[in-house]
Design a protein around this motif. Structure first.
Motif, short mmCIF file in Angstrom:
data_model
loop_
_atom_site.label_atom_id
_atom_site.label_comp_id
_atom_site.label_asym_id
_atom_site.label_seq_id
_atom_site.Cartn_x
_atom_site.Cartn_y
_atom_site.Cartn_z
N TYR A 193 0.84 -1.20 0.00
CA TYR A 193 0.00 0.00 0.00
C TYR A 193 0.88 1.24 0.00
O TYR A 193 1.70 1.43 0.88
CB TYR A 193 -0.91 -0.01 1.23
CG TYR A 193 -1.87 1.16 1.24
CD1 TYR A 193 -1.60 2.29 2.00
CD2 TYR A 193 -3.02 1.13 0.46
CE1 TYR A 193 -2.48 3.37 2.00
CE2 TYR A 193 -3.89 2.20 0.46
CZ TYR A 193 -3.63 3.31 1.24
OH TYR A 193 -4.50 4.37 1.23
N ALA A 194 0.69 2.07 -0.99
CA ALA A 194 1.54 3.26 -1.14
C ALA A 194 0.90 4.44 -0.44
O ALA A 194 0.53 5.44 -1.07
CB ALA A 194 1.76 3.55 -2.62
N ALA A 195 0.70 4.37 0.86
CA ALA A 195 0.10 5.47 1.61
C ALA A 195 1.14 6.53 1.91
O ALA A 195 2.19 6.25 2.46
CB ALA A 195 -0.47 4.94 2.92
N THR A 196 0.83 7.77 1.51
CA THR A 196 1.75 8.87 1.80
C THR A 196 1.36 9.60 3.07
O THR A 196 2.16 10.31 3.65
CB THR A 196 1.76 9.86 0.63
OG1 THR A 196 0.40 10.32 0.39
CG2 THR A 196 2.30 9.19 -0.63
N ASN A 197 0.12 9.40 3.50
CA ASN A 197 -0.36 10.09 4.69
C ASN A 197 -1.30 9.17 5.48
O ASN A 197 -2.50 9.40 5.51
CB ASN A 197 -1.08 11.38 4.29
CG ASN A 197 -1.40 12.24 5.50
OD1 ASN A 197 -0.72 12.17 6.53
ND2 ASN A 197 -2.45 13.03 5.38
N GLY A 254 -0.44 -0.11 6.38
CA GLY A 254 0.02 1.22 6.00
C GLY A 254 -1.08 2.26 5.86
O GLY A 254 -0.79 3.45 5.79
N GLU A 255 -2.33 1.84 5.84
CA GLU A 255 -3.42 2.81 5.74
C GLU A 255 -3.66 3.54 7.05
O GLU A 255 -4.15 4.66 7.07
CB GLU A 255 -4.71 2.10 5.31
CG GLU A 255 -4.71 1.58 3.90
CD GLU A 255 -6.06 1.02 3.52
OE1 GLU A 255 -7.06 1.76 3.61
OE2 GLU A 255 -6.12 -0.17 3.16
#
Length: 356
Positions: free
Chosen positions: A36-40, A72-73
């Motif tokens: 998961y590419a969560a940035t925030n 990661g969320e």
């Protein structure tokens, strides 16, 4: 031969179709595991009523599992008793958004609802840990709790289930009669302390992490806060010499709450994931406490077991009935809770073994 040729063509077609389908999915999907590419990511702060030694069982496994599953969320930061705010200010801090979620009983955290008295240890409301979830699922307590907290701004009640039974552990004085309780200064949860004060116990409130030192210095004569499993786990059994086998009640009512704004910001998936992790925690405690209580009564060597004779203890049980009626009269909703307690107790008595 013609049939063989057709079969061969069909096999080649299916094989090629499989390759095309795999290619359509995307090479990156097949080449690497999902990430998961969560940035925030969403960040929560949850504070529990319990200190770190106990928290390692009653909440830490749940938070670790949730954080892993959230992938990661979202990430929950766990804080133990009094680390961010004093335990009796947990409700106000959650309501204000200082913390996002709380694990506690209603009474200890200073919940301003008419049913808060039932949180923690309500005398003789339960005999076994399964009594708590059974009453919430089948006797309407879930609706009563949801209704009560639905009237409070910015706090959402999520779930309630059972912890351990309530026993009295003392440092130097064995308790073998009700008279032996007189003058004992004990650390305990509010409702049980209020009831047991009738027999001379003096409830004393100190920060959870200070209980051990307070017993060593003589500020406290003991604790009436937990069962055998907890007393051994957190080290109180190393200080207390005596354990009273008569339990004030069979299980603690513990709950999970969230700041409503924080809760509503979560996706339905994350909300469901958090509730699933709560159920996992309920199950873990159910087994950990149940198995520990029996084992430590039989095999624990740190405390001498004492008992109040059944004929004398029966008076305490009778007094509890009057206490129930007193609390029931405080509000119509409190009356509904006590009515559920009475109906449940009557049903279990009629059911007989193994329920009662």
């Amino acid at each position: 031969m013609k049939n063989k040729k057709n079969i061969t063509k069909r096999r080649e077609f299916l094989k090629k179709a499989g390759l095309v389908s795999a290619g359509a999915i995307g090479a990156s999907t097949l080449a690497a595991p999902y990430a998961y590419a969560a940035t925030n990511p969403i960040k929560w702060r949850l504070q529990t009523y319990s200190g770190a030694p106990l928290g390692a069982h009653v909440v830490l496994p749940q938070i670790e599992a949730f954080n892993k599953a959230a992938h990661g969320e979202m990430e929950i930061e766990l804080y133990y008793a009094d680390q961010l705010v004093p335990t009796d200010e947990l409700f106000r801090a959650m309501q204000a958004g200082t913390i996002d979620a709380v694990q506690s009983d209603d009474a200890t955290m200073g919940s301003p609802v008419d049913i808060s008295v039932f949180g923690g240890y309500f005398p003789f409301a339960t005999r076994y840990s399964l009594d708590v979830p059974a009453m919430f699922k089948y006797y309407g307590l879930d609706n009563i709790w949801a209704e009560a907290y639905g009237e409070v701004d910015n706090v959402t009640w999520l779930s309630t289930s059972a912890w351990d039974p309530c026993h009295l552990f003392t440092v130097n004085k064995p308790v073998r009669s009700l008279a032996d309780m007189k003058g004992l200064r004990v650390f305990g949860v509010p409702t049980a302390g209020r009831f047991m004060a009738k027999y001379g116990l003096i409830p004393v409130i100190v920060p959870w992490d200070d209980v051990e030192v307070a017993m060593q210095t003589g500020e406290l004569d003991g604790v009436c806060w937990c069962g055998f499993t907890e007393a051994y786990e957190v080290g109180w059994a190393d200080i207390c010499n005596y354990a009273l086998t008569n339990s004030v009640t069979g299980a603690w009512f513990g709950s999970y709450f969230a700041n409503s704004k924080s809760w509503e910001k979560l996706s339905p998936k994350l909300q469901e994931l958090f509730k699933m992790s709560i159920d996992q925690s309920h199950y873990y405690r159910q087994v950990w406490y149940w198995g520990g209580e029996a084992d430590l009564r039989v095999n624990g060597k740190k405390m001498e077991l004492t008992s109040i004779p059944s004929d004398e203890w029966s008076q305490v049980v009778k007094d509890a009935s009057g206490f129930w009626d007193e609390v029931a009269s405080q509000s119509p909703r409190s009356g509904k809770v006590v009515e559920a307690f009475k109906l449940y107790a009557a049903t279990m008595d009629k059911a007989g073994y193994p329920y009662r």
